[in-house]
Design a protein around this motif. Structure first.
Motif, PDB file in Angstrom:
ATOM      1  N   LEU A 155      28.656 -23.212  22.371  1.00 18.69           N
ATOM      2  CA  LEU A 155      27.308 -23.768  22.382  1.00 18.69           C
ATOM      3  C   LEU A 155      26.810 -23.969  23.805  1.00 18.69           C
ATOM      4  O   LEU A 155      25.616 -23.808  24.086  1.00 18.69           O
ATOM      5  CB  LEU A 155      27.270 -25.091  21.612  1.00 18.69           C
ATOM      6  CG  LEU A 155      27.553 -24.994  20.106  1.00 18.69           C
ATOM      7  CD1 LEU A 155      27.381 -26.355  19.450  1.00 18.69           C
ATOM      8  CD2 LEU A 155      26.665 -23.961  19.441  1.00 18.69           C
ATOM      9  N   GLY A 156      27.718 -24.289  24.723  1.00 12.34           N
ATOM     10  CA  GLY A 156      27.325 -24.423  26.118  1.00 12.34           C
ATOM     11  C   GLY A 156      26.809 -23.117  26.689  1.00 12.34           C
ATOM     12  O   GLY A 156      25.896 -23.109  27.526  1.00 12.34           O
ATOM     13  N   ALA A 157      27.391 -22.004  26.236  1.00 17.90           N
ATOM     14  CA  ALA A 157      26.917 -20.702  26.700  1.00 17.90           C
ATOM     15  C   ALA A 157      25.496 -20.428  26.227  1.00 17.90           C
ATOM     16  O   ALA A 157      24.717 -19.746  26.916  1.00 17.90           O
ATOM     17  CB  ALA A 157      27.851 -19.598  26.216  1.00 17.90           C
ATOM     18  N   ALA A 197      13.569 -20.273  19.676  1.00 18.09           N
ATOM     19  CA  ALA A 197      13.183 -20.862  20.967  1.00 18.09           C
ATOM     20  C   ALA A 197      12.802 -22.331  20.850  1.00 18.09           C
ATOM     21  O   ALA A 197      13.078 -23.132  21.748  1.00 18.09           O
ATOM     22  CB  ALA A 197      12.042 -20.054  21.575  1.00 18.09           C
ATOM     23  N   GLY A 198      12.172 -22.700  19.754  1.00 20.62           N
ATOM     24  CA  GLY A 198      11.746 -24.092  19.596  1.00 20.62           C
ATOM     25  C   GLY A 198      12.638 -24.920  18.703  1.00 20.62           C
ATOM     26  O   GLY A 198      12.353 -26.094  18.452  1.00 20.62           O
ATOM     27  N   ALA A 199      13.718 -24.332  18.220  1.00 28.34           N
ATOM     28  CA  ALA A 199      14.593 -25.042  17.283  1.00 28.34           C
ATOM     29  C   ALA A 199      15.405 -26.125  17.976  1.00 28.34           C
ATOM     30  O   ALA A 199      15.817 -25.982  19.126  1.00 28.34           O
ATOM     31  CB  ALA A 199      15.530 -24.055  16.594  1.00 28.34           C
ATOM     32  N   ARG A 200      15.651 -27.214  17.256  1.00 26.74           N
ATOM     33  CA  ARG A 200      16.512 -28.300  17.736  1.00 26.74           C
ATOM     34  C   ARG A 200      17.947 -28.027  17.294  1.00 26.74           C
ATOM     35  O   ARG A 200      18.189 -27.696  16.137  1.00 26.74           O
ATOM     36  CB  ARG A 200      16.042 -29.639  17.161  1.00 26.74           C
ATOM     37  CG  ARG A 200      14.637 -30.033  17.540  1.00 26.74           C
ATOM     38  CD  ARG A 200      14.146 -31.189  16.666  1.00 26.74           C
ATOM     39  NE  ARG A 200      14.046 -30.805  15.270  1.00 26.74           N
ATOM     40  CZ  ARG A 200      14.562 -31.494  14.248  1.00 26.74           C
ATOM     41  NH1 ARG A 200      15.238 -32.621  14.485  1.00 26.74           N
ATOM     42  NH2 ARG A 200      14.421 -31.072  12.997  1.00 26.74           N
ATOM     43  N   ASN A 242      18.885 -21.978  25.967  1.00 24.95           N
ATOM     44  CA  ASN A 242      18.493 -21.699  27.345  1.00 24.95           C
ATOM     45  C   ASN A 242      17.520 -20.519  27.367  1.00 24.95           C
ATOM     46  O   ASN A 242      17.279 -19.856  26.351  1.00 24.95           O
ATOM     47  CB  ASN A 242      19.726 -21.449  28.224  1.00 24.95           C
ATOM     48  CG  ASN A 242      20.525 -20.228  27.810  1.00 24.95           C
ATOM     49  OD1 ASN A 242      19.987 -19.234  27.317  1.00 24.95           O
ATOM     50  ND2 ASN A 242      21.837 -20.273  28.020  1.00 24.95           N
ATOM     51  N   ALA A 243      16.925 -20.267  28.520  1.00 21.89           N
ATOM     52  CA  ALA A 243      15.844 -19.288  28.628  1.00 21.89           C
ATOM     53  C   ALA A 243      16.298 -17.885  28.227  1.00 21.89           C
ATOM     54  O   ALA A 243      15.556 -17.140  27.559  1.00 21.89           O
ATOM     55  CB  ALA A 243      15.288 -19.284  30.050  1.00 21.89           C
ATOM     56  N   GLU A 244      17.524 -17.505  28.616  1.00 23.78           N
ATOM     57  CA  GLU A 244      18.007 -16.154  28.321  1.00 23.78           C
ATOM     58  C   GLU A 244      18.062 -15.914  26.817  1.00 23.78           C
ATOM     59  O   GLU A 244      17.560 -14.885  26.311  1.00 23.78           O
ATOM     60  CB  GLU A 244      19.403 -15.969  28.921  1.00 23.78           C
ATOM     61  CG  GLU A 244      20.049 -14.645  28.548  1.00 23.78           C
ATOM     62  CD  GLU A 244      21.505 -14.558  28.971  1.00 23.78           C
ATOM     63  OE1 GLU A 244      22.170 -13.567  28.596  1.00 23.78           O
ATOM     64  OE2 GLU A 244      21.993 -15.491  29.662  1.00 23.78           O
ATOM     65  N   TYR A 245      18.652 -16.835  26.071  1.00 17.10           N
ATOM     66  CA  TYR A 245      18.798 -16.620  24.637  1.00 17.10           C
ATOM     67  C   TYR A 245      17.518 -16.931  23.874  1.00 17.10           C
ATOM     68  O   TYR A 245      17.302 -16.406  22.771  1.00 17.10           O
ATOM     69  CB  TYR A 245      19.977 -17.422  24.107  1.00 17.10           C
ATOM     70  CG  TYR A 245      21.300 -16.800  24.495  1.00 17.10           C
ATOM     71  CD1 TYR A 245      21.716 -15.617  23.903  1.00 17.10           C
ATOM     72  CD2 TYR A 245      22.118 -17.374  25.465  1.00 17.10           C
ATOM     73  CE1 TYR A 245      22.926 -15.025  24.247  1.00 17.10           C
ATOM     74  CE2 TYR A 245      23.321 -16.792  25.819  1.00 17.10           C
ATOM     75  CZ  TYR A 245      23.714 -15.614  25.208  1.00 17.10           C
ATOM     76  OH  TYR A 245      24.908 -15.023  25.569  1.00 17.10           O
ATOM     77  N   ALA A 246      16.645 -17.759  24.434  1.00 17.77           N
ATOM     78  CA  ALA A 246      15.339 -17.973  23.805  1.00 17.77           C
ATOM     79  C   ALA A 246      14.530 -16.683  23.815  1.00 17.77           C
ATOM     80  O   ALA A 246      13.785 -16.396  22.865  1.00 17.77           O
ATOM     81  CB  ALA A 246      14.589 -19.088  24.521  1.00 17.77           C
ATOM     82  N   ARG A 247      14.667 -15.893  24.876  1.00 14.51           N
ATOM     83  CA  ARG A 247      13.995 -14.586  24.904  1.00 14.51           C
ATOM     84  C   ARG A 247      14.648 -13.623  23.920  1.00 14.51           C
ATOM     85  O   ARG A 247      13.972 -12.810  23.290  1.00 14.51           O
ATOM     86  CB  ARG A 247      14.044 -14.000  26.322  1.00 14.51           C
ATOM     87  CG  ARG A 247      13.167 -14.716  27.331  1.00 14.51           C
ATOM     88  CD  ARG A 247      13.057 -13.931  28.629  1.00 14.51           C
ATOM     89  NE  ARG A 247      14.351 -13.824  29.308  1.00 14.51           N
ATOM     90  CZ  ARG A 247      14.790 -14.698  30.208  1.00 14.51           C
ATOM     91  NH1 ARG A 247      14.056 -15.760  30.521  1.00 14.51           N
ATOM     92  NH2 ARG A 247      15.972 -14.528  30.799  1.00 14.51           N
ATOM     93  N   CYS A 299      31.243 -12.737  18.957  1.00 14.78           N
ATOM     94  CA  CYS A 299      31.078 -12.661  17.504  1.00 14.78           C
ATOM     95  C   CYS A 299      29.908 -13.533  17.042  1.00 14.78           C
ATOM     96  O   CYS A 299      29.126 -13.124  16.167  1.00 14.78           O
ATOM     97  CB  CYS A 299      32.361 -13.099  16.807  1.00 14.78           C
ATOM     98  SG  CYS A 299      33.712 -11.909  16.919  1.00 14.78           S
ATOM     99  N   LEU A 300      29.771 -14.722  17.620  1.00 21.21           N
ATOM    100  CA  LEU A 300      28.654 -15.589  17.250  1.00 21.21           C
ATOM    101  C   LEU A 300      27.329 -14.944  17.640  1.00 21.21           C
ATOM    102  O   LEU A 300      26.363 -14.956  16.855  1.00 21.21           O
ATOM    103  CB  LEU A 300      28.810 -16.951  17.920  1.00 21.21           C
ATOM    104  CG  LEU A 300      27.650 -17.936  17.725  1.00 21.21           C
ATOM    105  CD1 LEU A 300      27.398 -18.205  16.249  1.00 21.21           C
ATOM    106  CD2 LEU A 300      27.907 -19.233  18.474  1.00 21.21           C
ATOM    107  N   VAL A 301      27.260 -14.371  18.821  1.00 18.69           N
ATOM    108  CA  VAL A 301      26.033 -13.714  19.266  1.00 18.69           C
ATOM    109  C   VAL A 301      25.683 -12.549  18.339  1.00 18.69           C
ATOM    110  O   VAL A 301      24.514 -12.344  17.977  1.00 18.69           O
ATOM    111  CB  VAL A 301      26.176 -13.243  20.730  1.00 18.69           C
ATOM    112  CG1 VAL A 301      25.010 -12.345  21.136  1.00 18.69           C
ATOM    113  CG2 VAL A 301      26.260 -14.454  21.668  1.00 18.69           C
ATOM    114  N   GLU A 302      26.676 -11.790  17.919  1.00 16.65           N
ATOM    115  CA  GLU A 302      26.431 -10.684  16.987  1.00 16.65           C
ATOM    116  C   GLU A 302      25.855 -11.200  15.669  1.00 16.65           C
ATOM    117  O   GLU A 302      24.960 -10.575  15.083  1.00 16.65           O
ATOM    118  CB  GLU A 302      27.721  -9.920  16.733  1.00 16.65           C
ATOM    119  CG  GLU A 302      28.173  -9.042  17.881  1.00 16.65           C
ATOM    120  CD  GLU A 302      29.448  -8.275  17.539  1.00 16.65           C
ATOM    121  OE1 GLU A 302      29.823  -8.262  16.339  1.00 16.65           O
ATOM    122  OE2 GLU A 302      30.063  -7.697  18.455  1.00 16.65           O
ATOM    123  N   CYS A 303      26.374 -12.321  15.178  1.00 19.87           N
ATOM    124  CA  CYS A 303      25.841 -12.893  13.939  1.00 19.87           C
ATOM    125  C   CYS A 303      24.365 -13.257  14.095  1.00 19.87           C
ATOM    126  O   CYS A 303      23.540 -12.970  13.212  1.00 19.87           O
ATOM    127  CB  CYS A 303      26.637 -14.134  13.551  1.00 19.87           C
ATOM    128  SG  CYS A 303      28.295 -13.809  12.906  1.00 19.87           S
TER     129      CYS A 303
END
Length: 456
Positions: free
Chosen positions: A157-159, A223-226, A212-217, A54-58
């Motif tokens: 968040l770890g995912a 990608a650069g957010a803190r 992580n690299a997967e979700y940054a793509r 659900c978070l990923v969909e958002c």
């Protein structure tokens, strides 16, 4: 600079984009409802992988709308007290126990803290089913014998980021943190059956993560957010309500409800005396929040709306204004939050007659919660020595002018106002992440309880 705020709630997951002053940007909101499994035995669980989805969909929705392009900081408001067992490979080995689950209890023969009063002073909590000191042994006894444990926020968040530390705010909600030393409490860990080194490491002051690299793509705008450490939802709501010192108490009604007061208490400083009936958690390394919480809130209306023949919209508000107040209710349908131990199913109705209507029942439940809050607000005021102003907030109060008026009546003669911003948790978490928590005392959106959100 924009801020992405995540709200990891019990009934929904939300992502919204705020401007640099933590004000929501119009149209930049994505929400998914989550399925909370409840039962008459006190079950209150969520599915971890489904919650993550659900978070990923958002975030996919916000990215597709072009809302993530200017995000520099990600802030998170997350539900306190959740615990998720993990298998050796890091995947969930059972459901997430939420704050609503009342099944855990001390195992037969288990002995609690050597000095309960000192344990309460150190951790701000009790040896209670809501906290990991009771939950972890109970989970092991019920099939999670070889599991590691994490919180829901740390799992999702770890995912996205890779292994993340646990923020001081979320750690305090486990009941295992020494609030002064800002480290795992040895006795609490012993009660939970874990060594401190088996728990998540604690986030140092100033910690930030990255995708992580997967979700940054997947979301190049992030990608650069803190990513700032998560803040417990109650603490975030207090900040978003403008209640950041002992002159104001925040009364928040969402799915559940709470009354809270914040104080500045830096790491290493001894926190102020804590009334025995109230809990205390960390907001961050420099502030604590003290208060009481209730398993009932907006879910009272949700239950009544599902089971009773209620009018809708303006007709319901008008019917509530006409109620005689003849029904007295114990609103603890979901049982007690700590330190109470009443199980789910403890709600009661009194004063019923053949003339009682569904609206009378709803009004009795809502007024019952108002009275619980008033009693605990008096305890908070006893600790600071003077009456406090009150700021009401949360989705349930946004939806019901009658309920705001009922709170104002019960809490009189105190000054009672209303925070019209419905996203107090998101705004509060953003202000904490920005390091601008004191500025929340001057936050906009606070007005009279009879004003509508359109006047904000």
């Amino acid at each position: 600079m924009d801020i992405l705020a995540l709200d990891l709630g019990t009934s929904s997951v939300r992502g919204l984009v705020l401007d640099a002053d933590a004000v929501p940007r119009p149209g930049a909101l994505a929400r998914r409802r989550v399925h909370l499994v409840t039962g008459d035995d006190g079950t209150g669980t969520l599915d971890g992988p489904a919650y993550l989805a659900c978070l990923v969909e958002c975030l996919d929705e916000l990215a597709a709308g072009g809302h993530l392009r200017d995000v520099d900081l990600v802030a998170t408001s997350a539900q306190w007290h959740s615990v998720l067992p993990l298998a050796a490979d890091g995947t969930p080995s059972g459901p997430v126990l939420t704050w609503l689950d009342t099944r855990p209890e001390p195992l037969a023969g288990a002995v609690g803290p050597a000095d309960p009063a000192d344990f309460h002073r150190r951790t701000g909590t009790w040896w209670h089913r809501c906290y990991w000191s009771v939950r972890l042994p109970w989970l092991r006894e019920h099939g999670a014998r070889n599991a590691r444990f994490t919180g829901l926020a740390e799992y999702v968040l770890g995912a996205l980021l890779g292994e993340v530390p646990m923020s001081m705010s979320m750690a305090s909600g486990t009941g295992l943190l020494d609030l002064r030393r800002l480290d795992w409490d040895p006795e609490a860990c012993e009660l939970a059956g874990v060594r401190p080194e088996e728990l998540l490491r604690l986030a140092p002051d100033g910690w930030h993560g990255r995708l992580n690299a997967e979700y940054a793509r997947r979301w190049p705008g992030l990608a650069g957010a803190r990513w700032a450490p998560p803040v417990g939802d109650g603490a975030a709501a207090s900040v978003g309500s403008g209640c950041v010192d002992p002159t104001r108490a925040a009364v928040t009604v969402g799915t559940s409800a709470a009354v809270r007061m914040m104080q500045a208490v830096p790491a290493g400083a001894e926190p102020p005396p804590l009334p025995e009936q109230l809990w205390r958690y960390r907001v961050d390394h420099n502030h604590v929040v003290t208060g009481a919480a209730y398993s009932s809130g907006g879910n009272l209306f949700a239950w009544a709306n599902r089971e009773l023949r209620l009018p809708e919209g303006a007709a319901l508000e008008e019917a509530l204004r006409r109620t005689a107040g003849s029904v007295r209710a114990n609103p603890r349908l979901g049982g007690d939050r700590p330190p109470g131990t009443a199980p789910a199913g403890s709600g009661e109705l009194r004063g019923l007659s053949f003339g009682t209507t569904a609206v009378d029942v709803l009004a009795g439940l809502m007024q019952g919660l108002c009275r619980l809050v008033a009693d605990d607000l008096a305890l908070l005021e006893g600790g600071v020595g003077e009456p406090m102003a009150v700021v009401l907030g949360g989705g349930a109060l946004t939806a019901s002018p009658w309920w705001r008026a009922a709170f104002a009546d019960v809490l009189a003669p105190r000054e009672v106002r209303w925070q019209r911003n419905p996203e107090i948790g998101a705004s509060g978490a953003a202000l904490v992440a920005l390091g601008r928590l004191p500025e929340a005392a001057h936050i906009g959106g606070i007005g009279r309880t009879d004003e509508t959100a359109s006047h904000a």
